[in-house]
Design a protein around this motif. Structure first.
Motif, short mmCIF file in Angstrom:
data_model
loop_
_atom_site.label_atom_id
_atom_site.label_comp_id
_atom_site.label_asym_id
_atom_site.label_seq_id
_atom_site.Cartn_x
_atom_site.Cartn_y
_atom_site.Cartn_z
N UNK A 25 0.88 -1.16 0.00
CA UNK A 25 0.00 0.00 0.00
C UNK A 25 0.92 1.21 0.00
N UNK A 26 0.74 2.13 -0.95
CA UNK A 26 1.65 3.27 -1.12
C UNK A 26 0.93 4.60 -0.94
N UNK A 27 1.67 5.59 -0.50
CA UNK A 27 1.15 6.96 -0.45
C UNK A 27 2.30 7.95 -0.54
N UNK A 41 7.50 9.79 -12.41
CA UNK A 41 7.66 11.04 -11.67
C UNK A 41 8.97 11.72 -12.06
N UNK A 42 10.02 10.94 -12.21
CA UNK A 42 11.32 11.49 -12.61
C UNK A 42 11.44 11.53 -14.13
N UNK A 79 10.74 5.28 -0.15
CA UNK A 79 11.47 5.19 -1.41
C UNK A 79 11.55 6.57 -2.05
N UNK A 80 12.75 6.96 -2.42
CA UNK A 80 12.96 8.20 -3.16
C UNK A 80 13.47 7.79 -4.54
N UNK A 81 12.60 7.85 -5.58
CA UNK A 81 12.98 7.30 -6.87
C UNK A 81 14.11 8.05 -7.58
N UNK A 82 14.31 9.29 -7.24
CA UNK A 82 15.38 10.04 -7.88
C UNK A 82 15.95 11.04 -6.90
N UNK A 141 9.13 11.70 -1.96
CA UNK A 141 9.29 10.31 -1.59
C UNK A 141 7.94 9.61 -1.55
N UNK A 142 8.00 8.30 -1.71
CA UNK A 142 6.81 7.46 -1.62
C UNK A 142 6.97 6.57 -0.39
#
Length: 159
Positions: free
Chosen positions: A33-35, A108-109, A135-138, A146-147
């Protein structure tokens, strides 16, 4: 850059000390589950951790493939994340803080890049894990991008 250097030093230390521990590779699969505190979504992960499940303290290494989607913003991503962590606790309950570098694609990135993942997992018995990760994708973006994920993971193990 500091994070990568720390991970490399830890990987070398693990390689040297791996023969001193009775380690086992534990594969897993999970749903998340993500936010990002504005929108919500879901994800799936597949990976493994290698540590001594019988030791009270054991350094672990692993890798994870993770994909996610946040429908409201049409955001999605797919990453591979080598990780390092420490399993602490008795055989039937482990506290497992972990960190890693993420490589992959994020809408997103708007492209391929690298980022980071930090989290804390709680292993219950031999099969179930509750994992909380950021998680920080970039790293080109600030922490506000961040997610945050809460994952229910099923571990496949022999013991």
């Amino acid at each position: 850059m500091k994070k990568i250097i720390v991970l490399l030093i830890a990987a070398v230390a693990l390689t040297v000390s791996a023969s001193a521990q009775k380690r086992e590779t534990v594969p897993y699969a999970g749903v998340s589950f993500l936010t990002n505190f504005e929108e919500f979504g879901g994800g799936a992960s597949f990976g493994f951790r290698n540590y001594n499940r019988n030791a009270f303290v054991s350094v672990g290494v692993g890798a994870e493939a993770f994909g996610y989607i946040i429908p409201a913003s049409r955001e999605w991503g797919a990453f591979a994340a080598p990780e390092i962590g420490v399993a602490i606790g008795p055989k039937w309950f482990k506290f497992y803080p972990h960190t890693g570098v993420m490589f992959g694609y994020s809408s997103q990135a708007t492209g391929f890049g690298w980022g980071g993942k930090n989290g804390t997992a709680f292993d219950f018995g031999k099969c179930f894990t509750l994992d909380f990760s950021v998680m920080t994708p970039s790293y080109n973006f600030s922490e506000k991008n961040s997610t945050y994920a809460v994952s229910l993971i099923f571990r496949f193990g022999k013991k």
